[in-house]
Design a protein around this motif. Sequence first.
Motif, PDB file in Angstrom:
ATOM      1  N   ASN A 396      37.844  15.100  97.128  1.00 28.89           N
ATOM      2  CA  ASN A 396      38.100  15.736  95.790  1.00 28.89           C
ATOM      3  C   ASN A 396      39.542  15.403  95.201  1.00 28.89           C
ATOM      4  O   ASN A 396      40.414  15.078  95.733  1.00 28.89           O
ATOM      5  CB  ASN A 396      37.887  16.880  95.868  1.00 28.89           C
ATOM      6  N   GLN A 400      36.799  17.838  91.724  1.00 39.46           N
ATOM      7  CA  GLN A 400      35.753  17.067  91.354  1.00 39.46           C
ATOM      8  C   GLN A 400      35.417  15.944  92.636  1.00 39.46           C
ATOM      9  O   GLN A 400      36.518  15.424  93.268  1.00 39.46           O
ATOM     10  CB  GLN A 400      36.062  16.295  90.156  1.00 39.46           C
ATOM     11  N   GLU A 537      37.977  22.253  85.508  1.00 40.13           N
ATOM     12  CA  GLU A 537      36.690  22.076  86.373  1.00 40.13           C
ATOM     13  C   GLU A 537      36.347  23.546  86.616  1.00 40.13           C
ATOM     14  O   GLU A 537      36.952  24.554  86.679  1.00 40.13           O
ATOM     15  CB  GLU A 537      37.151  21.776  87.789  1.00 40.13           C
TER      16      GLU A 537
END
Length: 731
Positions: A396, A400, A537
């Motif tokens: 990640n 993400q 995020e």
Amino acid sequence: MPYTPPGIVSVLNSYPNHPAYFENLEDFEVYLKDLPRPIPPPASPLRPRINHLGDKGKLCVCHDMMGGYPNDAHNPMWTMNWWAIADTFIYFSHHRVSPPPRQFISAGHRQGCKVLGTLILEGESDRYRVLMGNDTTSISPQTNNISKKYADHLIDLCELRGFDGYLLNFEVSYENSHNARLLGAWVAYLTSESRRRLGADRSVIMWYDSVTVNGNLRWQNTLNQLNSAFFIASDSLFTNYNYSSGTIPTAKEFLQNLVEDTRPKSDVSWGIDMWGRGTYQGGGYRTCLALDTIQPGLPPQQHGFSASLFAPGYLWENDTLQPHDRPSWWARDTLLWAGRATEAKTNEALKKLNTDPAKQLGPGEVFHPLKKYFPFQAQTLPFATNFSLGAGTFFNVQGQNISSTLRWTDHEWVAPLPDLAVPSTVSAYQLPGMTFTGITLPVALECEWISDPGKVWTGSHSLQLSFVNQPVVGTISVPLISVDLASGPEHGCVIMFEVTWYLASQLLNTSVENLSIFQGDKYTSSSYQTVTQKAPERGWFKTTAFFDNLKGVVGFGIDVNFAGRAEAPVVLGALSVTAVSGSASGNVFTPHITYIDPTDVDIQFDDNTEAATLIWRSNIRPPFGQGSTNANPAWPTIPQTTLNEDEIIYEVTTSLVAPNKTTQSVLAWGTTSLGRQTVSWADPTARQKIFDTEAQGGFIAFKVQALNGSGWYAGSAAELSASFRDRKRLH
């Protein structure tokens, strides 16, 4: 480096002409006389570490994983994660000259641990060349001078690649006392010259107990008159493993008679083979029993001995310890190094995880983790961690998912551990409506690394804190890390403490409320406002606090608000502690932020192969005041106020852009600490697909972006387009 497995485009070694190791001294000499171009930059420099332990014993960790240099790029493997406990790390293998890999050097140096290579002699080859400077099978009794050539070359390699010295493992006979005296003179020169060129506070030349002053190959398993000359000539002695409880006190007496108080006992490091193999007390989880006799933690006035832990990869490689997966290994490794939250839980874990029948503790024998003998040493500024363990099965970036199937190992992604939360933190329990100085009760914190792609900030791991089966309601103050601020930051800079955390569910409503510091039993909240902002995020937040006038060793932690269910965990993705300049207005502090951007991006095509190398430079963007076009006064005296260039990792994405420029597919992805990355499109099928797309107006796009030690993008991205078919840069 983590990078996508070989596919349509492969990531290659950007410096293929620089060998990882050397099989003989002749090849080593040839390499240094005509260094291949370009020359890789050295690894990250050694960070300072302030000694608060006096002359207590030190821990040396000697790597011996699968013979050295395992091919583990796409296979989660053993990693060294305890750099803040170790003083010295040796990269050991059975090649003649084994410099540590760049990733190991950088990982150790970022946490103040010295990293050594190995010079090993096994068999008669090179045993006289190293002393005489040329190929010879004997040394004349009339020879009284040594050649300095290979000693100088060894230090050249340290400077070239950025490591700190060598373990000298000479397991060969030198036949007689005359030759042994020449060997001692060579070791003394290597030691003194290494100190001169690398620095006395950095250089380490360690002698392994093997050759005697008579020239015999005979392990002494202690310090005595037969190996003392080599101890005096070097910085420290790494003893062989087959000593006994009675050997250690006699070595103490011999050392006192030999050099009185001119050499501390910490310069004698008792070898402990984790596999056993004749080692005192048998190694493995019985290592603590040997340390109880070695007594490295004696007060400074008594000068504790040191210990050298050989082959810590035993916990990964030993077939009696199953299964061979990262979570199981991490459970075993944390037990050895840090134990568990309570003594009862430690003993329970030992019964479950210590399945090696040769390493069981008997009646009356008590297990202690290595942390008891060698405590964590506080880190220095700037400090950052994203809790990465250096390996994983996905990757990640900023919450993400980059790849859900990537299997990888990379020591450059080994992040510092939260020393105050490993294995547990005794926290303060605050009742609702009460101040911190009110009623407090101890609460044991459960600290574990999780590998959930939905709850990892950067890499493959986050840190989860929970208070399972405990009646906790209200706010818990949780110490996490200790940082050594020495005598305070320059120019009146304040300390900025940032924590990136994850809110798993609004229903649980457990959150990071404030950031705090701990000095002894004293708790202090932020000097200015504490700000929490949503990350781009979903579910991630960043809380920032500022502190004034901090000095010495300071503990940094978080205040967790349990407004919902007390058993709800808190997930931490990253944290950082940095000295920053800025401006203050009342309770509001506005920091001057610095960034690191990749600039001057270019591409070089290899005329002989289907490969190209992307090259860039790092540019530190100076901090500016609020609404001002002038750099703040602390620049450039404090050029790394919010970033340390040595902690920067670059993310490189290679994509194939369709002719209509509306779609693109990722061909390769990887990270590197270097300012370059090489890719290949040698596969015929892949090459044809790329060429066909380019012929229709498509192209290859490269994107380079810096990540800081907390896993946040550190500046703007740099982009470049190219044609593999035409071998040229487009724009």
